[in-house]
Design an enzyme around this catalytic site. Structure first.
Site, PDB file in Angstrom:
ATOM      1  N   ASP A   1      16.750   8.889  -9.143  1.00 34.19           N
ATOM      2  CA  ASP A   1      18.340   9.172  -8.825  1.00 34.19           C
ATOM      3  C   ASP A   1      18.918   8.921  -7.625  1.00 34.19           C
ATOM      4  OD1 ASP A   1      18.282   9.584 -11.623  1.00 34.19           O
ATOM      5  OD2 ASP A   1      18.571  11.654 -11.289  1.00 34.19           O
TER       6      ASP A   1
ATOM      7  N   LYS B   1       2.921   4.486  -1.420  1.00 33.81           N
ATOM      8  CA  LYS B   1       2.927   5.293  -2.497  1.00 33.81           C
ATOM      9  C   LYS B   1       4.051   6.417  -2.555  1.00 33.81           C
ATOM     10  CE  LYS B   1      -1.592   4.676  -1.456  1.00 33.81           C
ATOM     11  NZ  LYS B   1      -2.317   4.181   0.063  1.00 33.81           N
TER      12      LYS B   1
ATOM     13  N   HIS C   1       0.865  -1.166   0.101  1.00 31.29           N
ATOM     14  CA  HIS C   1      -0.054   0.040  -0.081  1.00 31.29           C
ATOM     15  C   HIS C   1       0.682   1.178  -0.096  1.00 31.29           C
ATOM     16  CE1 HIS C   1      -4.032   2.154   0.979  1.00 31.29           C
ATOM     17  NE2 HIS C   1      -4.260   1.238   0.075  1.00 31.29           N
TER      18      HIS C   1
END
Length: 269
Positions: A169, A164, A162
């Site tokens: 880089d 996000k 879950h």
């Protein structure tokens, strides 16, 4: 008069002292520098209005007169880029070496386009997503896989992947509540923190690496009858709860798809 050996020892000690001094000053600077002195630090809030982002994908070569998107063009945003989605895409497209993505739901076409463009440039892209929602109608995960991008999904049956967040880089973090869906961008109250503060980025890097290794299909048995089925090994044997958990996952997925179809839209939490 000192011997050559003594001179070399003296010079070696000097070089060592200089090296330690530089490292010490660097460490002291990182500890004492003001919290707001990072080169990048901002919070993006959603929802936002729909704008054409074509100029981002074409290095600003598209003008409002040339674009036939039919939406409010982002020409005004180029001089004052305050639109949160514009800012988010700009940060993603700044990647030069790597992009690591860890996201629950991914169905936004423009975010997918940005990831595909980076992959085409030679940027190493890795994606970790949820096993159930990777195949929901409208998901871009299959598109990424077909393009040759390495995608792994959460192999555990008992939890959802879950998160996000993504890391650009290895130094720039984007993290918050935003799923990579059009609904989240244009309809939900969401937030994304953007920072290159090393002390904040480092644990996310470590977490991504841990999840990447933990969800390596090569470390699990593979059922030839179902390309999406991976059963964890426990001392050389398939765990007994594997098949029951698999059935639960399929039932859950069917319920979600049935619910979204009955309401005439695609689930895009």
């Amino acid at each position: 008069m000192p011997s050559l050996l003594e001179v070399l020892k003296f010079l070696g000690a000097g070089v060592l002292g200089l090296t330690l001094g530089v490292e010490g000053l660097s460490w002291l600077y990182r500890r004492l520098k003001p919290a707001g002195s990072s080169r990048i630090s901002e919070v993006l809030f959603f929802p936002c209005e729909s704008h054409c982002m074509e100029s981002l994908f074409s290095d600003g070569r598209v003008s409002g007169d040339q674009c036939v998107c039919g939406e409010t063009h982002s020409t005004a945003l180029q001089s004052s880029p305050v639109d949160p989605f514009y800012r988010m895409l700009s940060h993603l497209l700044s990647a030069r070496v790597s992009l690591d993505i860890c996201v629950f739901s991914f169905s936004n076409f423009e975010l997918s386009r940005a990831v595909l463009q980076l992959h085409a440039r030679g940027v190493r892209v890795r994606v970790i997503t949820d096993r159930d929602y990777q195949t929901i109608q409208g998901s871009q995960i299959g598109v990424l896989r077909k393009a040759g991008i390495c995608v792994r999904h959460e192999l555990s049956r008992s939890v959802h992947m879950h998160h996000k967040f993504c890391i650009v880089d290895g130094r720039l973090l984007l993290s918050g509540s935003l799923n990579w869906t059009m609904t989240a961008v244009q309809s939900n109250q969401e937030n994304v923190l953007v920072t290159d503060h090393a002390d904040i980025v480092a644990p996310y890097l470590a977490q991504f690496r841990r999840l990447w290794e933990a969800n390596d299909p090569a470390r699990h048995t593979h059922s030839p009858g179902n390309a999406d089925t991976y059963a964890p090994r426990h001392h050389g044997h398939v765990h007994k709860g594997h098949y029951a958990d698999r059935v639960k996952g399929l039932v859950h997925r069917a319920e979600v798809e049935k619910h979204t179809a009955s309401n005439g839209h695609v689930y895009q939490q």
